[in-house]
Design an enzyme around this catalytic site. Structure first.
Site, PDB file in Angstrom:
ATOM      1  N   TYR A 300      32.486  22.340 -10.544  1.00  0.00           N
ATOM      2  CA  TYR A 300      33.320  23.407 -11.078  1.00  0.00           C
ATOM      3  C   TYR A 300      32.496  24.376 -11.914  1.00  0.00           C
ATOM      4  O   TYR A 300      31.795  23.975 -12.849  1.00  0.00           O
ATOM      5  CB  TYR A 300      34.457  22.828 -11.918  1.00  0.00           C
ATOM      6  CG  TYR A 300      35.507  23.855 -12.241  1.00  0.00           C
ATOM      7  CD1 TYR A 300      36.482  24.177 -11.309  1.00  0.00           C
ATOM      8  CD2 TYR A 300      35.505  24.523 -13.453  1.00  0.00           C
ATOM      9  CE1 TYR A 300      37.443  25.143 -11.584  1.00  0.00           C
ATOM     10  CE2 TYR A 300      36.457  25.484 -13.736  1.00  0.00           C
ATOM     11  CZ  TYR A 300      37.418  25.796 -12.802  1.00  0.00           C
ATOM     12  OH  TYR A 300      38.360  26.755 -13.067  1.00  0.00           O
ATOM     13  N   TYR A 350      37.477  32.642  -7.062  1.00  0.00           N
ATOM     14  CA  TYR A 350      37.988  31.816  -8.152  1.00  0.00           C
ATOM     15  C   TYR A 350      39.421  31.404  -7.848  1.00  0.00           C
ATOM     16  O   TYR A 350      40.365  32.132  -8.117  1.00  0.00           O
ATOM     17  CB  TYR A 350      37.916  32.579  -9.473  1.00  0.00           C
ATOM     18  CG  TYR A 350      38.334  31.762 -10.670  1.00  0.00           C
ATOM     19  CD1 TYR A 350      37.673  30.572 -10.979  1.00  0.00           C
ATOM     20  CD2 TYR A 350      39.368  32.163 -11.493  1.00  0.00           C
ATOM     21  CE1 TYR A 350      38.040  29.817 -12.076  1.00  0.00           C
ATOM     22  CE2 TYR A 350      39.746  31.421 -12.594  1.00  0.00           C
ATOM     23  CZ  TYR A 350      39.079  30.243 -12.881  1.00  0.00           C
ATOM     24  OH  TYR A 350      39.447  29.489 -13.964  1.00  0.00           O
TER      25      TYR A 350
END
Length: 397
Positions: A300, A350
Site C-alpha cells: 500500500y 488510487y
C-alpha cells in the site's frame, strides 16, 4: 514459520474474477455506475452470472451501498452483505470478510468492490474542515486540527522525517520507490501515469508539498472502481480463468490501539513503529510461509514512506534499512522484491488499494503487464497507520 495445524481459512477460498474501470481524473459517471461496471467485469471474468453472486462486501467509506449495487447488477438473491475498514485499511479486511462469510455458509460467492470519484468528487487528500467545537465529528482527529494538522500528507511527512532522523533515510531512498512505481506504470496502458516517465532527477526536482515529502511522494487522485469475486476453493475449480488461492489473510493493530481515523497514530511511542510487523507475524503464521517465500508484493502506497515502512515491517529489510533496500533496485521487476507492478497508488490509480488486490491476482495468473517470472506467492497489503491488513495469494492447487 510453519505450524502443526493449518489455519481454518488457509486455501479455503479463491479469487476467481477481477474487474476494473478506466482510471481517470474525471469519470463523468456516478460511483454506482463505476461500481456496477467493475462488478460486471469481475463477474464475467469469473464465468458467472449475477444470479451466482449472493454476497457483497464494501468499504465503510464507500458511498455505494450493498443494495445500490445489488439493484444495479440485478442480483436476485443477496444473502450476505458487510463492510469493513476505512479507506486504505479496508481491502485486505474486505477479502477476509468475504472468506469468513463463505467458510461459515452465509454466502457462496461474494463480490468485493471499491468505487470512488476521488478526483472529480470527494478528494481524500485535501485538508479537513475545522470543526466548530471539540468533539465535532467524533473521530478524535478533530483534536489535532486546531494545531494545523489538517491533511494525511502532513502526518506522513512527520513520520518520514522521524525515520530520517533515526535511521539516516535519504530523499533518494523515497525517490527510488516513486521511480520504481512509475516505471511499472509506464508498461501498464491502464495506468494514469502511462506514457509519463519519471527519473530520479525529476523526482528530486519536484516541488515540496509537506517537507520532506515532494509531489511524487503522494498518491494519485483517481475516479474509478475495482472489484473481485471470491468463492470457495471447490467452486473455483469450475471457473474459466485460473483461480488464485487466498492462502492467508490477517488484520491487526498495535497492542496500544490509537483512536481516530489517522492522526491518533502520532501519539504512539515510536512513529516508525507501525502495525505492519504484527500483521506480518499473524499472516506468515497462518500461511505457513515467510518473507523469503514472497516473489512479488503489492504494498500500500498512499505515500512513498508507507512502502519503506512495510519493507521493514513485513521482514524484507531490517529495521532502518528499508531505504537502502529500495535504492538497491530491489523493487523493480528483475529485483529481489518487485513491488507495485501495475504502478500502485502512486502511478496506476488510487482506489484505496483494491487495485493492488487485482494486480496481485494478475501476477499469480501470469498476465500482468510487468509479469514476474514464475511468481507463485504475492503479498498484498492495506493501508497504515492505525490498523492494517494483508493477504497472501498463491496459485490454486
Amino acid at each position: 514459520m510453519g505450524q502443526t495445524a493449518p489455519h481454518p481459512l488457509r486455501d479455503r477460498c479463491a479469487i476467481v474474477g477481477i474487474g476494473a474501470t478506466d482510471f481517470t481524473r474525471k469519470s463523468g459517471r456516478t460511483e454506482v455506475a463505476l461500481a456496477a461496471a467493475a462488478g460486471s467485469a469481475a463477474i464475467a471474468d469469473a464465468g458467472m452470472s449475477p444470479a451466482d453472486i449472493d454476497g457483497i462486501v464494501r468499504c465503510e467509506q464507500d458511498t455505494v451501498r450493498h443494495n445500490d449495487l445489488a439493484d444495479a447488477l440485478g442480483l436476485p438473491a443477496l444473502t450476505y452483505w458487510g463492510s469493513t475498514g476505512t479507506g486504505g485499511s479496508a481491502p485486505a479486511g474486505m477479502v477476509a470478510q468475504a472468506c469468513a462469510a463463505i467458510a461459515s455458509g452465509l454466502a457462496r460467492s461474494v463480490l468485493v468492490f471499491r468505487s470512488l470519484n476521488g478526483r472529480s468528487g470527494a478528494r481524500f487528500g485535501q485538508a479537513r474542515r475545522r470543526q466548530a467545537a471539540v468533539g465535532g465529528n467524533g473521530s478524535y482527529d478533530e483534536f489535532f486540527l486546531p494545531y494545523g494538522l489538517l491533511a494525511p500528507g502532513q502526518m506522513f511527512a512527520l513520520i518520514a522525517r522521524r525515520h530520517m532522523i533515526e535511521y539516516g533515510t535519504q530523499p533518494t531512498h523515497l525517490g527510488a520507490i516513486a521511480v520504481a512505481c512509475r516505471e511499472h506504470a509506464n508498461a501498464n496502458p491502464a495506468a494514469q501515469m502511462y506514457g509519463r516517465p519519471m527519473s530520479l532527477s525529476d523526482y528530486l526536482g519536484a516541488r515540496p508539498i509537506t517537507e520532506p515529502l515532494r509531489l511524487y511522494d503522494y498518491c494519485l487522485e483517481t475516479d474509478g472502481a475495482c472489484a473481485v469475486v471470491v468463492t470457495s476453493a471447490e467452486r473455483a475449480r469450475d471457473t474459466p480463468a485460473p483461480p488464485v488461492s487466498i492462502r492467508a489473510v490477517a488484520q491487526s493493530a498495535d497492542p496500544a490501539q490509537q483512536p481516530g481515523l489517522v492522526f491518533g497514530a502520532l501519539m504512539r511511542a515510536s512513529l516508525t513503529e507501525q502495525p505492519s510487523a504484527r500483521t506480518a507475524e499473524l499472516l506468515y503464521h497462518r500461511a505457513g510461509l515467510g518473507p523469503e517465500d514472497v516473489d512479488v508484493a503489492q504494498l500500500y502506497d498512499c505515500f512513498t514512506i508507507t512502502v519503506l515502512l512495510q519493507l521493514e515491517g513485513y521482514g524484507f529489510a531490517p529495521k532502518g534499512d528499508g531505504g537502502p533496500f529500495a535504492a538497491s533496485g530491489a523493487l523493480r521487476v528483475g529485483g529481489a522484491l518487485p513491488v507495485n507492478t501495475a504502478g500502485g497508488n502512486l502511478s496506476e490509480g488510487y482506489l484505496h488499494g483494491l487495485n493492488h488486490v487485482v494486480e496481485g491476482v494478475r501476477q499469480i495468473r501470469g498476465c500482468s503487464t510487468n509479469q514476474v517470472p514464475d511468481a507463485e506467492v504475492c503479498l498484498v497489503t492495506s493501508g497504515l497507520p492505525t490498523a492494517t491488513g494483508a493477504l497472501l495469494l498463491t496459485a490454486a492447487r
